[in-house]
Design a protein around this motif. Structure first.
Motif, PDB file in Angstrom:
ATOM      1  N   SER A  54       0.947  -1.016  -0.106  1.00  0.00           N
ATOM      2  CA  SER A  54       0.020  -0.122  -0.070  1.00  0.00           C
ATOM      3  C   SER A  54       0.873   1.142   0.055  1.00  0.00           C
ATOM      4  CB  SER A  54      -0.794   0.093   1.176  1.00  0.00           C
ATOM      5  OG  SER A  54      -1.815   1.103   1.325  1.00  0.00           O
ATOM      6  N   ILE A  55       0.548   2.187  -0.786  1.00  0.00           N
ATOM      7  CA  ILE A  55       1.285   3.582  -0.746  1.00  0.00           C
ATOM      8  C   ILE A  55       0.305   4.368   0.269  1.00  0.00           C
ATOM      9  CG2 ILE A  55       1.629   5.528  -2.275  1.00  0.00           C
ATOM     10  CD1 ILE A  55       1.654   3.711  -4.676  1.00  0.00           C
ATOM     11  N   SER A  56       1.148   5.008   1.091  1.00  0.00           N
ATOM     12  CA  SER A  56       0.607   5.877   2.217  1.00  0.00           C
ATOM     13  C   SER A  56       0.459   7.396   1.895  1.00  0.00           C
ATOM     14  CB  SER A  56       1.434   5.642   3.388  1.00  0.00           C
ATOM     15  OG  SER A  56       2.914   6.281   3.279  1.00  0.00           O
ATOM     16  N   CYS A  57       1.339   7.931   0.936  1.00  0.00           N
ATOM     17  CA  CYS A  57       1.227   9.016   0.406  1.00  0.00           C
ATOM     18  C   CYS A  57       2.002   9.354  -0.852  1.00  0.00           C
ATOM     19  CB  CYS A  57       1.688  10.191   1.371  1.00  0.00           C
ATOM     20  SG  CYS A  57       3.462  10.090   1.557  1.00  0.00           S
ATOM     21  N   LEU A  58       1.880  10.434  -1.555  1.00  0.00           N
ATOM     22  CA  LEU A  58       2.493  10.627  -2.951  1.00  0.00           C
ATOM     23  C   LEU A  58       3.005  11.919  -2.769  1.00  0.00           C
ATOM     24  CD1 LEU A  58       3.307   9.769  -5.618  1.00  0.00           C
ATOM     25  CD2 LEU A  58       0.872  10.562  -6.615  1.00  0.00           C
ATOM     26  N   ILE A  59       4.291  12.127  -3.221  1.00  0.00           N
ATOM     27  CA  ILE A  59       5.067  13.422  -3.306  1.00  0.00           C
ATOM     28  C   ILE A  59       5.399  13.722  -4.839  1.00  0.00           C
ATOM     29  CG2 ILE A  59       6.837  15.088  -2.498  1.00  0.00           C
ATOM     30  CD1 ILE A  59       6.866  13.196   0.105  1.00  0.00           C
ATOM     31  N   LEU A  60       4.797  14.740  -5.393  1.00  0.00           N
ATOM     32  CA  LEU A  60       5.066  14.812  -6.873  1.00  0.00           C
ATOM     33  C   LEU A  60       6.132  16.290  -6.751  1.00  0.00           C
ATOM     34  CD1 LEU A  60       1.561  14.707  -8.243  1.00  0.00           C
ATOM     35  CD2 LEU A  60       3.574  13.148  -8.593  1.00  0.00           C
ATOM     36  N   VAL A  61       7.239  16.119  -7.188  1.00  0.00           N
ATOM     37  CA  VAL A  61       8.184  17.326  -7.227  1.00  0.00           C
ATOM     38  C   VAL A  61       8.661  17.503  -8.620  1.00  0.00           C
ATOM     39  CG1 VAL A  61      10.624  18.176  -6.708  1.00  0.00           C
ATOM     40  CG2 VAL A  61       9.314  16.556  -5.337  1.00  0.00           C
ATOM     41  N   GLN A  62       8.008  18.683  -9.097  1.00  0.00           N
ATOM     42  CA  GLN A  62       8.259  19.049 -10.426  1.00  0.00           C
ATOM     43  C   GLN A  62       7.377  18.303 -11.399  1.00  0.00           C
ATOM     44  OE1 GLN A  62      12.750  18.698 -10.400  1.00  0.00           O
ATOM     45  NE2 GLN A  62      12.558  20.925 -11.361  1.00  0.00           N
ATOM     46  N   GLY A  63       6.286  17.933 -11.044  1.00  0.00           N
ATOM     47  CA  GLY A  63       5.415  16.948 -11.920  1.00  0.00           C
ATOM     48  C   GLY A  63       4.878  17.799 -13.187  1.00  0.00           C
ATOM     49  N   PHE A  64       4.604  17.075 -14.139  1.00  0.00           N
ATOM     50  CA  PHE A  64       3.994  17.366 -15.326  1.00  0.00           C
ATOM     51  C   PHE A  64       3.324  16.218 -15.760  1.00  0.00           C
ATOM     52  CE2 PHE A  64       8.566  15.747 -15.756  1.00  0.00           C
ATOM     53  CZ  PHE A  64       8.361  14.565 -16.532  1.00  0.00           C
ATOM     54  N   ASP A  65       2.418  16.960 -16.884  1.00  0.00           N
ATOM     55  CA  ASP A  65       1.408  15.913 -17.394  1.00  0.00           C
ATOM     56  C   ASP A  65       1.754  15.167 -18.521  1.00  0.00           C
ATOM     57  OD1 ASP A  65       1.400  18.141 -19.011  1.00  0.00           O
ATOM     58  OD2 ASP A  65      -0.621  18.476 -19.138  1.00  0.00           O
ATOM     59  N   ASP A  66       2.816  15.510 -19.304  1.00  0.00           N
ATOM     60  CA  ASP A  66       3.220  14.945 -20.653  1.00  0.00           C
ATOM     61  C   ASP A  66       4.862  14.815 -20.796  1.00  0.00           C
ATOM     62  OD1 ASP A  66       3.824  14.383 -23.443  1.00  0.00           O
ATOM     63  OD2 ASP A  66       2.014  15.592 -24.048  1.00  0.00           O
ATOM     64  N   VAL A  67       5.002  13.333 -20.625  1.00  0.00           N
ATOM     65  CA  VAL A  67       6.518  13.272 -20.690  1.00  0.00           C
ATOM     66  C   VAL A  67       7.275  13.798 -21.834  1.00  0.00           C
ATOM     67  CG1 VAL A  67       8.440  11.483 -20.536  1.00  0.00           C
ATOM     68  CG2 VAL A  67       6.384  11.317 -18.973  1.00  0.00           C
ATOM     69  N   ALA A  68       6.721  13.420 -22.998  1.00  0.00           N
ATOM     70  CA  ALA A  68       7.392  13.865 -24.084  1.00  0.00           C
ATOM     71  C   ALA A  68       7.368  15.269 -24.454  1.00  0.00           C
ATOM     72  CB  ALA A  68       6.359  13.012 -25.516  1.00  0.00           C
ATOM     73  N   GLU A  69       6.323  16.113 -24.043  1.00  0.00           N
ATOM     74  CA  GLU A  69       6.329  17.519 -24.464  1.00  0.00           C
ATOM     75  C   GLU A  69       7.322  18.026 -23.453  1.00  0.00           C
ATOM     76  OE1 GLU A  69       5.172  19.329 -26.813  1.00  0.00           O
ATOM     77  OE2 GLU A  69       4.851  17.372 -27.676  1.00  0.00           O
ATOM     78  N   ALA A  70       7.497  17.710 -22.200  1.00  0.00           N
ATOM     79  CA  ALA A  70       8.368  18.155 -21.075  1.00  0.00           C
ATOM     80  C   ALA A  70       9.647  17.818 -21.563  1.00  0.00           C
ATOM     81  CB  ALA A  70       8.166  17.392 -19.673  1.00  0.00           C
ATOM     82  N   THR A  71      10.157  16.811 -22.153  1.00  0.00           N
ATOM     83  CA  THR A  71      11.471  16.346 -22.810  1.00  0.00           C
ATOM     84  C   THR A  71      11.851  17.562 -24.049  1.00  0.00           C
ATOM     85  OG1 THR A  71      11.304  14.436 -22.389  1.00  0.00           O
ATOM     86  CG2 THR A  71      12.877  14.746 -24.023  1.00  0.00           C
ATOM     87  N   ALA A  72      10.902  17.684 -24.883  1.00  0.00           N
ATOM     88  CA  ALA A  72      10.942  18.846 -25.885  1.00  0.00           C
ATOM     89  C   ALA A  72      11.579  20.100 -25.414  1.00  0.00           C
ATOM     90  CB  ALA A  72       9.987  18.737 -26.746  1.00  0.00           C
ATOM     91  N   HIS A  73      10.598  20.424 -24.203  1.00  0.00           N
ATOM     92  CA  HIS A  73      10.884  21.509 -23.636  1.00  0.00           C
ATOM     93  C   HIS A  73      12.312  21.874 -22.796  1.00  0.00           C
ATOM     94  CE1 HIS A  73      10.150  25.287 -21.308  1.00  0.00           C
ATOM     95  NE2 HIS A  73      10.427  24.758 -20.477  1.00  0.00           N
ATOM     96  N   ARG A  74      12.529  20.615 -22.493  1.00  0.00           N
ATOM     97  CA  ARG A  74      13.929  20.695 -21.759  1.00  0.00           C
ATOM     98  C   ARG A  74      14.770  20.990 -23.014  1.00  0.00           C
ATOM     99  NH1 ARG A  74      16.397  17.748 -16.642  1.00  0.00           N
ATOM    100  NH2 ARG A  74      18.519  18.598 -16.693  1.00  0.00           N
ATOM    101  N   LEU A  75      14.876  20.378 -23.910  1.00  0.00           N
ATOM    102  CA  LEU A  75      15.828  20.239 -24.985  1.00  0.00           C
ATOM    103  C   LEU A  75      15.787  21.668 -25.845  1.00  0.00           C
ATOM    104  CD1 LEU A  75      15.132  17.095 -26.967  1.00  0.00           C
ATOM    105  CD2 LEU A  75      17.159  17.528 -25.562  1.00  0.00           C
ATOM    106  N   ARG A  76      14.805  22.270 -25.731  1.00  0.00           N
ATOM    107  CA  ARG A  76      14.523  23.873 -26.340  1.00  0.00           C
ATOM    108  C   ARG A  76      15.106  24.710 -25.180  1.00  0.00           C
ATOM    109  NH1 ARG A  76       9.469  22.004 -27.838  1.00  0.00           N
ATOM    110  NH2 ARG A  76       8.566  23.161 -26.001  1.00  0.00           N
TER     111      ARG A  76
END
Length: 132
Positions: free
Chosen positions: A2-24
């Motif tokens: 069971s997972i007791s909590c979730l911590i999202l750091v620098q979360g994003f909704d689209d891995v591919a688009e976030a990758t493109a943004h980082r490259l740019r």
């Protein structure tokens, strides 16, 4: 398990688009960043955070931690993930640290504040803190 909590750091909704943004952001030529994001989507099939959010328990404590002037993850991608949490009916806490930077890469100017924020949130939600 069971997972007791979730911590999202620098979360994003689209891995591919976030990758493109980082490259740019690192000076890559715009069409090449687009091509890499498409190839990633086609051949790797990266995780889809919004699909995974729908599978979370509604009572799961979630912390969404971000930097105000994040360097690598665009605001639209972070906002998309936040909206996904809300649309899934998850009651998450959102903390935006003031300042510019990447929360994880050296010199990580916000790392100490991020660590303190996570510790305080874990205490507030009565989550156990792992110690070595």
């Amino acid at each position: 398990p069971s997972i007791s909590c979730l911590i999202l750091v620098q979360g994003f909704d689209d891995v591919a688009e976030a990758t493109a943004h980082r490259l740019r952001s690192q000076g890559s030529w715009r069409p090449s960043a687009w091509l890499v994001s498409r190839l990633l989507r086609i051949f790797v099939g990266p995780p889809r955070p919004l699909r995974e959010i729908a599978r979370l328990r509604k009572d799961l404590p979630v912390l969404f931690l971000e930097a105000q002037d994040e360097v690598y993850v665009p605001a639209s991608a972070r906002e998309g993930l936040w909206e996904g949490l809300k649309n899934a009916g998850i009651q998450a806490d959102r903390v935006t640290l003031k300042g510019r930077g990447d929360l994880g890469a050296p010199p990580a100017p916000l790392l100490k504040e991020a660590s303190e924020t996570v510790g305080a949130w874990l205490a507030k939600t009565r989550q156990p803190i792992a110690r070595k």
